[in-house]
Design an enzyme around this catalytic site. Sequence first.
Site, PDB file in Angstrom:
ATOM      1  CB  SER A 238     -70.919 -26.679 -11.162  1.00  0.00           C
ATOM      2  OG  SER A 238     -70.252 -26.433  -9.943  1.00  0.00           O
TER       3      SER A 238
ATOM      4  CE  LYS B 263     -66.808 -26.981 -11.291  1.00  0.00           C
ATOM      5  NZ  LYS B 263     -67.460 -27.528 -10.111  1.00  0.00           N
TER       6      LYS B 263
ATOM      7  CB  SER C 152     -69.293 -30.755  -9.808  1.00  0.00           C
ATOM      8  OG  SER C 152     -69.521 -29.420 -10.159  1.00  0.00           O
TER       9      SER C 152
ATOM     10  CE  LYS D 155     -70.133 -30.130 -13.640  1.00  0.00           C
ATOM     11  NZ  LYS D 155     -71.108 -30.226 -12.507  1.00  0.00           N
TER      12      LYS D 155
END
Length: 353
Positions: A60, A63, A115, A222
């Site tokens: 993720s 992202k 997320s 992140k």
Amino acid sequence: MKKRISIYLIIACNLIMFLSVIMCDIMTVEASNTAEIVMEMNSNRVVHAINENDKKYMASTTKILTAICVIENCDLDEIVVVKKETTGVEGSSIYLQAGEKLSVKDLLYGLMLRSGNDCALTLAVHCSGSTENFAILMNQMAEKIGAKNSNFVNPHGLHNDNHYTTAYDLALISCYAMKNQAFREIVSTKTVEIPFTTQNYNRRLVNKNKMLKEFEGSTGIKTGFTKKAGRCLVSSCTRNGIEFVCVVLNCPDMFNRSKNLLTNAFTNYKKYKLVDKNNIIFINNNTKYPAYIKNDVILPLTNYEKENLEILYKFNDIDKKTLKKDEQVGIIEIYCKNKLLFTEKIYTILDIR
């Protein structure tokens, strides 16, 4: 009977030792597969790196690129109507429902704090019409930033063999994204409420990035995890006027490892302004002309590097009859004991033909 028990004990002990060796080997391989990098945000100078150019799955942390693509190509206040085909996505989710109406910015909070894979798909389709078209946009943006060893096929990071990056590329993308104020605001948010328009209450989103609460000066960015990517974290932190981005991919102890790497960076490096962007003279055939660089050269340096620094100006041999304004006329090279630390292009200010 006692002899038989003794034999069983010996066999059991040998088996335990054998399994311990195997487990140690597995852990060693896992550790060796970790990729990591620490990069200073403004100069993109790398101050620590291991396996930074190895191609890795990034889960993720994908992202980060998704978010900056959306921010640069969409109105954050625009209202998005959630489509059925972008709901019910596997993995992390904020449980969007078809027909919901949320702003692009609300969906970005869902994307970066929780997320949400459903947020990723919803934003991708809103931005580009389809996930395929959005993947094209992602790769174009990555190329523009300078991430040359990456390929993106989806906006969320769910596993695909053709979806990969490197720690170096991901650090470049993150440094670029953090220069955008809207992106920075979102990824530094610890908690936020966004609408749940089909219910009579709001969603309360809590950021999964524990660095924001546990590590002084943290500003983002992140987390990520899939079985094949392992635990991934991109974190950023600022102290004493210097900001670092740290990327760890396939790192089982991602939070503690990132804290250690960032602590070492802040302990060993200080920021120095070495060249003023407006204070350069281009010399050609003994004639002096004003020149410039696009940004001040401000670098993180160790004490040893600062004491052994050498700054060289190298100018091209150019015929002034053909020289145009904003044409590259040379480079600045910064060395420490013959080790090249940094380069910057020099341009003419005036048309001197």
